[in-house]
Design a protein around this motif. Structure first.
Motif, PDB file in Angstrom:
ATOM      1  N   PRO A   1       0.828  -1.214   0.000  1.00 11.53           N
ATOM      2  CA  PRO A   1       0.000   0.000   0.000  1.00 11.53           C
ATOM      3  C   PRO A   1       0.862   1.264   0.000  1.00 11.53           C
ATOM      4  O   PRO A   1       1.966   1.292   0.549  1.00 11.53           O
ATOM      5  CB  PRO A   1      -0.807  -0.129   1.291  1.00 11.53           C
ATOM      6  N   ALA A   2       0.323   2.306  -0.617  1.00 14.30           N
ATOM      7  CA  ALA A   2       1.072   3.560  -0.751  1.00 14.30           C
ATOM      8  C   ALA A   2       0.986   4.431   0.487  1.00 14.30           C
ATOM      9  O   ALA A   2       1.793   5.344   0.660  1.00 14.30           O
ATOM     10  CB  ALA A   2       0.568   4.342  -1.965  1.00 14.30           C
ATOM     11  N   GLY A   3       0.007   4.177   1.360  1.00 20.09           N
ATOM     12  CA  GLY A   3      -0.187   5.062   2.499  1.00 20.09           C
ATOM     13  C   GLY A   3      -0.948   6.309   2.080  1.00 20.09           C
ATOM     14  O   GLY A   3      -1.642   6.328   1.058  1.00 20.09           O
ATOM     15  N   GLU A   4      -0.821   7.374   2.846  1.00 16.63           N
ATOM     16  CA  GLU A   4      -1.533   8.613   2.565  1.00 16.63           C
ATOM     17  C   GLU A   4      -0.851   9.389   1.441  1.00 16.63           C
ATOM     18  O   GLU A   4       0.342   9.664   1.500  1.00 16.63           O
ATOM     19  CB  GLU A   4      -1.604   9.480   3.818  1.00 16.63           C
ATOM     20  N   GLU A   5      -1.630   9.752   0.434  1.00 12.16           N
ATOM     21  CA  GLU A   5      -1.064  10.437  -0.721  1.00 12.16           C
ATOM     22  C   GLU A   5      -0.383  11.747  -0.338  1.00 12.16           C
ATOM     23  O   GLU A   5       0.642  12.126  -0.934  1.00 12.16           O
ATOM     24  CB  GLU A   5      -2.141  10.701  -1.774  1.00 12.16           C
ATOM     25  N   GLN A   6      -0.913  12.451   0.665  1.00 10.22           N
ATOM     26  CA  GLN A   6      -0.323  13.735   1.041  1.00 10.22           C
ATOM     27  C   GLN A   6       1.074  13.588   1.637  1.00 10.22           C
ATOM     28  O   GLN A   6       1.816  14.571   1.755  1.00 10.22           O
ATOM     29  CB  GLN A   6      -1.220  14.487   2.026  1.00 10.22           C
ATOM     30  N   ASP A   7       1.455  12.369   2.010  1.00  9.45           N
ATOM     31  CA  ASP A   7       2.789  12.143   2.553  1.00  9.45           C
ATOM     32  C   ASP A   7       3.843  11.996   1.457  1.00  9.45           C
ATOM     33  O   ASP A   7       5.043  11.944   1.756  1.00  9.45           O
ATOM     34  CB  ASP A   7       2.791  10.899   3.440  1.00  9.45           C
ATOM     35  N   TRP A   8       3.404  11.908   0.215  1.00 14.37           N
ATOM     36  CA  TRP A   8       4.315  11.759  -0.914  1.00 14.37           C
ATOM     37  C   TRP A   8       4.644  13.132  -1.522  1.00 14.37           C
ATOM     38  O   TRP A   8       3.751  13.974  -1.664  1.00 14.37           O
ATOM     39  CB  TRP A   8       3.682  10.894  -1.999  1.00 14.37           C
ATOM     40  N   PRO A   9       5.891  13.353  -1.934  1.00 11.85           N
ATOM     41  CA  PRO A   9       6.213  14.592  -2.653  1.00 11.85           C
ATOM     42  C   PRO A   9       5.484  14.683  -3.992  1.00 11.85           C
ATOM     43  O   PRO A   9       5.144  15.775  -4.447  1.00 11.85           O
ATOM     44  CB  PRO A   9       7.724  14.512  -2.855  1.00 11.85           C
ATOM     45  N   TYR A  10       5.260  13.521  -4.612  1.00 17.34           N
ATOM     46  CA  TYR A  10       4.544  13.438  -5.887  1.00 17.34           C
ATOM     47  C   TYR A  10       3.553  12.283  -5.781  1.00 17.34           C
ATOM     48  O   TYR A  10       3.802  11.318  -5.057  1.00 17.34           O
ATOM     49  CB  TYR A  10       5.528  13.214  -7.046  1.00 17.34           C
ATOM     50  N   PRO A  11       2.436  12.333  -6.496  1.00 22.86           N
ATOM     51  CA  PRO A  11       1.410  11.288  -6.351  1.00 22.86           C
ATOM     52  C   PRO A  11       1.994   9.897  -6.575  1.00 22.86           C
ATOM     53  O   PRO A  11       2.757   9.678  -7.524  1.00 22.86           O
ATOM     54  CB  PRO A  11       0.386  11.657  -7.437  1.00 22.86           C
ATOM     55  N   PRO A  12       1.650   8.942  -5.712  1.00 22.98           N
ATOM     56  CA  PRO A  12       2.297   7.625  -5.763  1.00 22.98           C
ATOM     57  C   PRO A  12       1.953   6.789  -6.981  1.00 22.98           C
ATOM     58  O   PRO A  12       2.689   5.839  -7.298  1.00 22.98           O
ATOM     59  CB  PRO A  12       1.809   6.946  -4.478  1.00 22.98           C
TER      60      PRO A  12
END
Length: 369
Positions: A67-78
């Motif tokens: 799982p990618a986790g929360e999208e807002q935690d990524w610098p760019y969309p996962p």
């Protein structure tokens, strides 16, 4: 083919464990565009072969991602597959869709000047949850050697420790926390067990190093702050080395666990019509340093010695088919499973060249050249 564009397309095809079909469709379309005839087996693995002959090299990796986790935690969309400053970002860039794209590119390069022998491409399902795809494929594989694309920053790898998932269940008796004497609190006994684990003796292997014993979860049921719990549980992640017997490890742990039920859980997985049950025991794997195929691969890469992964892989299941399994993948493994997962686009191109070179060298050695 453009390996970066193919890798980005794979990243956009979200493929959690058990839901690999979108990534499988991308691989099939890309392989067909290159002139190959890929197929799906009964569990959803994607496969095709180039050439013919007595000997075979297998290029393999998995399609599923964590799982990618929360999208807002990524610098760019996962799942956007964006390239920023020469790096491809997203879930699976390192673990391990980048490797699959590079393997496809290597197959294209090999097809332009076919080597003597066979090169098989195999993309498997459910590696992240126990290896169903590789376990199933191994029953019919006949490769002499496999290149497994788990991330290694393009350093050749020759093995890893195993993993044993151990649970200890402590039964209690429910009571109101204001009258604890009416119940039986399992937490103190579990606490004593956890304290004792700090001195649990582990083995050491000359190549793979020391085994490790790490509590990773502790909890109680019901989860209420004013109730004496009826059950307390702890999970131990034990990384073991060749020579250690999982059952012997369990027995030693039972000796210090008091009245707990100490066990290894069993997982049931399904893909297509195929169901598998297997205990949460993931074996260690090691190729000896003097193995001629390992040394041929090192020569092709211009490397002096192979490394070791610090995580488990599908290598033991693939090796059960009789293949020597060597590791080689683009990307920093420390970025896998994180919100910083990315791989240099230049490394993807380099990986394609490496897979081609190593495949040719291995077939040459296997043929006796």
């Amino acid at each position: 083919m453009d390996v970066v564009k193919t890798a980005a397309r794979l990243l956009r095809a979200e493929s959690p464990s058990g839901g690999e079909a979108p990534a499988a469709r991308v691989l099939i379309e890309e392989a067909e565009a290159l002139g190959f005839s890929p197929s799906l087996d009964e569990v959803g693995n994607v496969e095709f072969v180039l050439g013919e002959g007595e000997h075979e090299v297998l290029l393999t990796g998995h399609m599923d991602v964590v799982p990618a986790g929360e999208e807002q935690d990524w610098p760019y969309p996962p799942f956007a597959g964006e390239v920023v400053d020469g790096e491809l970002w997203g879930r699976g860039a390192v673990d391990m869709k980048g490797a699959l794209a590079a393997m496809l590119a290597a197959m294209e390069r090999l097809a332009a000047d076919p080597p003597p022998g066979r090169v098989r491409f195999l993309a498997v399902v459910q590696e992240e949850v126990g290896g169903l795809g590789s376990r199933y494929a191994a029953e019919r594989l006949s490769a002499d050697v496999a290149l497994l694309g788990e991330p290694s920053s393009l350093r050749l790898m020759r093995g890893h420790r195993g993993r044993l998932e151990i649970w200890a269940d402590y039964e209690g008796r429910l009571a109101h926390a204001a009258r604890p004497e009416l119940g039986l609190n399992p937490l103190p006994e579990m606490g004593r067990f956890l304290a004792t684990l700090e001195a649990f003796e582990t083995a050491t292997h000359p190549d793979l190093g020391e085994a490790s014993c790490t509590p990773t979860f502790a909890g109680s049921q019901p989860r209420a702050t004013n109730v004496v719990p009826g059950l307390a549980q702890v999970c131990i992640d034990y990384r073991f080395v060749p020579g250690e017997d999982p059952e012997a490890i369990l027995e030693r742990m039972r000796l210090i666990a008091g009245d707990a039920s100490v066990y290894v859980p069993e997982s049931q997985r399904q893909s297509g019509e195929v169901r598998m049950n297997y205990p949460m025991i993931f074996p260690p794997y090691l190729v000896e340093a003097d193995n001629p195929l390992l040394n041929a691969a090192l020569e092709a890469l211009g490397q002096k010695e192979a490394g070791l992964w610090w995580f488990t892989t599908d290598a033991p299941y693939l090796a059960s088919s009789g293949a020597v399994v060597l590791g080689l993948g683009p990307g920093d493994p420390a970025l896998a499973h994180t919100t910083r997962e990315r791989v240099a686009t230049s490394e993807l191109d380099e990986a394609a060249r490496a897979y081609e070179a190593v495949s040719r060298k291995l077939l040459e050695v296997l043929r006796g050249g």
